[in-house]
Design an enzyme around this catalytic site. Structure first.
Site, PDB file in Angstrom:
ATOM      1  CE  LYS A  76      -8.957 -48.776  13.067  1.00 46.89           C
ATOM      2  NZ  LYS A  76      -9.428 -47.561  13.736  1.00 46.89           N
ATOM      3  NE  ARG A  83     -10.633 -40.878  17.238  1.00 47.46           N
ATOM      4  CZ  ARG A  83     -11.029 -41.956  16.552  1.00 47.46           C
ATOM      5  NH1 ARG A  83     -11.678 -42.927  17.176  1.00 47.46           N
ATOM      6  NH2 ARG A  83     -10.813 -42.048  15.250  1.00 47.46           N
ATOM      7  CG  HIS A 114     -12.540 -40.485  11.616  1.00 48.64           C
ATOM      8  ND1 HIS A 114     -12.543 -41.321  10.525  1.00 48.64           N
ATOM      9  CD2 HIS A 114     -12.992 -41.239  12.655  1.00 48.64           C
ATOM     10  CE1 HIS A 114     -12.965 -42.529  10.887  1.00 48.64           C
ATOM     11  NE2 HIS A 114     -13.262 -42.494  12.170  1.00 48.64           N
ATOM     12  NE  ARG A 169      -9.718 -42.150   7.207  1.00 50.23           N
ATOM     13  CZ  ARG A 169     -10.293 -40.958   7.272  1.00 50.23           C
ATOM     14  NH1 ARG A 169     -10.011 -40.028   6.367  1.00 50.23           N
ATOM     15  NH2 ARG A 169     -11.148 -40.669   8.232  1.00 50.23           N
ATOM     16  CE1 TYR A 220     -15.640 -71.384  38.279  1.00 52.85           C
ATOM     17  CE2 TYR A 220     -15.304 -70.328  36.143  1.00 52.85           C
ATOM     18  CZ  TYR A 220     -14.853 -71.167  37.161  1.00 52.85           C
ATOM     19  OH  TYR A 220     -13.629 -71.776  37.050  1.00 52.85           O
ATOM     20  CG  MET A 275      -9.447 -67.700  30.766  1.00 56.57           C
ATOM     21  SD  MET A 275      -8.022 -67.806  31.851  1.00 56.57           S
ATOM     22  CE  MET A 275      -8.439 -66.574  33.098  1.00 56.57           C
ATOM     23  CG  ASP A 276      -9.548 -71.710  29.710  1.00 58.61           C
ATOM     24  OD1 ASP A 276      -8.772 -70.897  29.187  1.00 58.61           O
ATOM     25  OD2 ASP A 276      -9.483 -72.055  30.910  1.00 58.61           O
TER      26      ASP A 276
END
Length: 373
Positions: free
Chosen positions: A33, A131, A163, A219, A261, A309-310
């Site tokens: 997943k 859950r 689970h 699993r 920053y 961000m980059d």
């Protein structure tokens, strides 16, 4: 020439899965997943099957159908299903689907009739995680509905599953409590004529630490990718992902220079700063500001100031780092460099999140190993 990349060693995934298979007599499902926990759902899945896994597991119907479109024929279980999905597509593709309510069973019955074949279903019992799954009071109604649908030829109850909440904490008392609840649920299922081929509750941690929980299927998730679910233990697993980039520039700055920053980092001496072209847009947690370890120029330094961000900045002191040098955020740690576990510790999260973040980014992903061919 590359600027930033994620490299995935598919042989490591294959070998990790083989190690897990050797620790159990049960069949092994590998969870792929979230794009294979960031490693690539289809390549990781194929490597897992090469290592001895017989099942693949995903969260969503779309993920399961993507595996089928890619030519994966192995059994696939999808377990996170909202009402109203085109479940007939999954049934028609031979995907196993999870159900925890009579209402979902009704949708699966309709899907089976539309697809012209029985739906393969895994009934989920909530044994304490609170859950997904049916709680104990709702379990009899789910079993009764499943038994009727089985008799009518619309559903094939392939599995009963649950689970663990705390299997990654060996010795936690909840593990035994949940296991007992699971056994009680299986006994009740048998009284309704539900005799599943696959009973499964063990995740990666339980696969590695609790053989009494293995039943017919385990699993494996994070362990397949070489990261341990149990703090302080490696179990011989090898991390499969490396995240790295080439330094874009370096500059010599004086003592007292603010960096990035907010100027939250101030150089304590004259030093060299190296700019690395990876940021939170690429999967680097912003919480790594001032803490994230980076291997560059033969040393491991910390992110200087805030992650952008980059890009991010590393204070490399007097190391002779130049533009083009490789900066490794994490990898297997063979050279003493940082690992995903180190990043998790530095940012207050878990190794799962670190690798999954990077796989969901704009950074190109490349594959190594014989299993990549």
């Amino acid at each position: 020439m590359w600027q930033a990349e994620v490299r995935v060693d598919l042989d490591a995934i294959r070998d990790n899965v083989a190690l897990l298979c050797a620790r159990t007599s049960a069949e092994v499902l590998v969870a792929v997943k979230a794009d294979g926990y960031g490693h690539g759902m289809v390549p990781a899945g194929r490597a897992a099957l090469a290592g001895g896994a017989t099942w693949l597991g995903v969260a969503t119907l779309d993920e399961a159908l993507a595996l089928r479109r890619a030519g994966v024929e192995a059994p696939v279980l999808a377990w996170l299903l909202s009402p109203g999905l085109p479940l007939h597509e999954g049934v028609g593709a031979g995907v196993d689907l999870s159900a925890a309510t009579p209402a979902m069973l009704d949708e699966l019955i309709a899907a089976a009739r539309r697809a012209g074949r029985p739906a393969r279903v895994h009934l989920k019992l909530d044994t304490g995680l609170s859950r997904g799954g049916a709680v104990a009071a709702e379990w009899p109604a789910l079993l009764e509905s499943a038994a009727k649908a089985q008799a009518g030829g619309d559903l094939e109850p392939v599995g009963v599953w649950s689970h663990f909440a705390c299997a990654d904490e060996p010795g936690h008392e909840s593990v035994d409590r949940q296991l007992a609840a699971f056994r009680e649920g299986l006994t009740l299922a048998a009284s309704y004529g539900i005799q599943p081929r696959y009973r499964h509750i063990a995740n990666s941690a339980a696969t590695l630490t609790r053989p009494d929980t293995h039943f017919d299927l385990v699993r494996a998730g994070i362990a397949a990718y070489g990261l341990s679910p149990v703090a302080g233990e490696t179990y011989g697993l090898r991390p499969a992902m490396t995240a790295r980039a080439r330094v874009t520039l370096t500059k010599r700055v004086p003592a007292g220079q603010g960096v990035s920053y907010g100027l939250t980092y101030v150089t304590p001496r004259e030093t060299t700063l190296a700019v690395v072209p990876l940021g939170y847009g690429d999967g680097v947690p912003r919480h790594a500001s001032g803490t994230g370890p980076v291997r560059v120029g033969g040393i491991t330094a910390r992110v200087a100031g805030r992650v952008c961000m980059d890009q991010l900045v590393v204070d490399v002191g007097d190391e002779p780092v130049v533009a083009g040098d490789v900066a490794t955020l994490f990898g297997p740690g063979d050279d003493g460099g940082p690992t995903a576990d180190d990043w998790a510790a530095a940012t207050g999260t878990i190794n799962y999140e670190i690798v999954t973040r990077f796989g969901s980014s704009r950074v190109p992903r490349h594959y190594d190993g014989e299993a990549a061919r």
